[in-house]
Design an enzyme around this catalytic site. Structure first.
Site, PDB file in Angstrom:
ATOM      1  N   HIS A  10      -7.484  -0.161  -4.857  1.00 37.24           N
ATOM      2  CA  HIS A  10      -8.169  -2.032  -4.661  1.00 37.24           C
ATOM      3  C   HIS A  10      -9.813  -1.908  -5.189  1.00 37.24           C
ATOM      4  O   HIS A  10      -9.765  -2.887  -5.747  1.00 37.24           O
ATOM      5  CB  HIS A  10      -8.190  -2.005  -3.059  1.00 37.24           C
ATOM      6  CG  HIS A  10      -8.063  -2.721  -2.063  1.00 37.24           C
ATOM      7  ND1 HIS A  10      -8.228  -3.732  -1.616  1.00 37.24           N
ATOM      8  CD2 HIS A  10      -9.586  -3.757  -2.782  1.00 37.24           C
ATOM      9  CE1 HIS A  10      -9.092  -4.746  -0.782  1.00 37.24           C
ATOM     10  NE2 HIS A  10      -9.074  -5.170  -2.470  1.00 37.24           N
TER      11      HIS A  10
ATOM     12  N   TYR B  99      -8.033  -4.803   4.603  1.00 34.20           N
ATOM     13  CA  TYR B  99      -7.436  -5.698   5.734  1.00 34.20           C
ATOM     14  C   TYR B  99      -6.803  -5.998   6.469  1.00 34.20           C
ATOM     15  O   TYR B  99      -7.229  -6.576   7.926  1.00 34.20           O
ATOM     16  CB  TYR B  99      -6.410  -7.118   4.811  1.00 34.20           C
ATOM     17  CG  TYR B  99      -6.517  -7.155   3.029  1.00 34.20           C
ATOM     18  CD1 TYR B  99      -7.835  -7.346   2.445  1.00 34.20           C
ATOM     19  CD2 TYR B  99      -5.837  -8.072   2.483  1.00 34.20           C
ATOM     20  CE1 TYR B  99      -8.347  -7.309   1.653  1.00 34.20           C
ATOM     21  CE2 TYR B  99      -6.180  -8.733   1.669  1.00 34.20           C
ATOM     22  CZ  TYR B  99      -7.527  -8.219   0.758  1.00 34.20           C
ATOM     23  OH  TYR B  99      -7.520  -8.081  -0.617  1.00 34.20           O
TER      24      TYR B  99
ATOM     25  N   LYS C   7      -2.821  -2.612  -1.444  1.00 35.25           N
ATOM     26  CA  LYS C   7      -3.592  -1.986  -1.995  1.00 35.25           C
ATOM     27  C   LYS C   7      -4.148  -0.594  -1.358  1.00 35.25           C
ATOM     28  O   LYS C   7      -4.217  -0.583  -0.609  1.00 35.25           O
ATOM     29  CB  LYS C   7      -4.842  -2.925  -2.532  1.00 35.25           C
ATOM     30  CG  LYS C   7      -4.483  -4.404  -3.141  1.00 35.25           C
ATOM     31  CD  LYS C   7      -5.789  -5.391  -2.938  1.00 35.25           C
ATOM     32  CE  LYS C   7      -5.373  -6.543  -3.192  1.00 35.25           C
ATOM     33  NZ  LYS C   7      -4.944  -8.128  -2.534  1.00 35.25           N
TER      34      LYS C   7
END
Length: 278
Positions: free
Chosen positions: A112, A54, A79
């Protein structure tokens, strides 16, 4: 577990022994995660779901420090990206995330996705177990794992994940995965619980009107009543707060069943959802 005035659980005790706040803020694709995180913490959220991919771990860390709320009262998730799979690379990724957040530990680190081969997935999982033993992570889990991938861990005799974070919303309820997780004590976190705002569905709109609530609030409440941990995402501080305003009403069993009936299985997928990868 703790409960709200309407007797719905607000936390769940994981197999690791830690309490997970069920309502979490998702910060996927949020370039201003700091503002959203501060709004969430002000609105009562105590769970923020980030990830290395992210690119906003630093912003989340800043928000936690600026909030004035003790670190041990906030549950932070990150993650391991697909590119970081493998034992040594995963250990390095954990250290990098800690540095980026500016934290001494993470509450949760997840794989993830299962997008590597079986030996690499298992090596990645072993690295998370090691990082947990070292005190760098308090709880460990997976994301986007199908039954096959979860079975790999169990059959290898390794520690079972605390959670599996999957797309789970009314149109795609992942029933096979959910049943497996419930059987094996793996808690389910639901990403995309707001259906990426694709809630122009008569049943959802009518239920929202009945309770004088927004469709987003209905979807969060449905997820909580179904026993999941929803991770609604919004970059708008007002919506972040609104999405958490779900403890002053309760969906009837009839309305929960009406939303349950919207399930279309994999045809209802609205996000990435790579649970079937080899």
């Amino acid at each position: 577990m703790t409960a709200s005035p309407l007797a719905i659980d607000t936390t769940v005790r994981l197999r690791s022994g830690y309490e997970l706040p069920l309502l979490g803020l998702g910060v996927y694709m949020n370039d201003d995660a700091k503002t959203a995180s501060l709004a969430a913490l002000k609105a009562g959220y105590r769970h923020i779901d980030s990830a290395r991919m992210y690119g906003n771990e630093a912003q989340v860390g800043e928000a936690v420090r600026e909030s004035g709320i003790p670190r041990n009262q906030i549950y932070i998730t990150s993650k391991v990206t697909n590119d970081d799979h493998g034992y040594e690379k995963t250990l390095a990724a954990v250290d990098e995330s800690l540095k980026t957040f500016g934290f001494d530990y993470l509450d949760f680190m997840l794989i993830h996705s299962a997008m590597s081969d079986k030996p690499t997935r298992l090596a990645t999982w072993k690295a998370l177990i090691e990082a947990k033993k070292a005190g760098k992570i308090r709880s460990i889990g997976v994301s986007n794992y199908g039954v096959k991938h979860l079975e790999e861990i169990r059959e290898a005799g390794l520690e079972i994940p605390d959670v599996n974070q999957i797309e789970l919303q009314p149109l795609n309820q992942q029933k096979e995965i959910a049943e497996y997780c419930n059987t094996h004590g793996i808690f389910i976190e639901a990403y995309a619980p707001l259906m990426r705002t694709q809630w122009d569905v008569p049943a959802i709109l009518e239920v929202a009107k009945k309770y004088n609530k927004t469709p987003a609030q209905i979807l969060v409440r449905w997820s909580l009543q179904r026993g999941f941990a929803p991770l609604p995402k919004s970059a708008n501080p007002a919506r972040v707060a609104s999405n958490a305003d779900v403890y002053d009403f309760e969906l009837s069993a009839e309305d929960v069943a009406r939303i349950d009936a919207l399930d279309r299985g994999k045809e209802g997928t609205i996000t990435w959802n790579p649970v079937d990868v080899d």
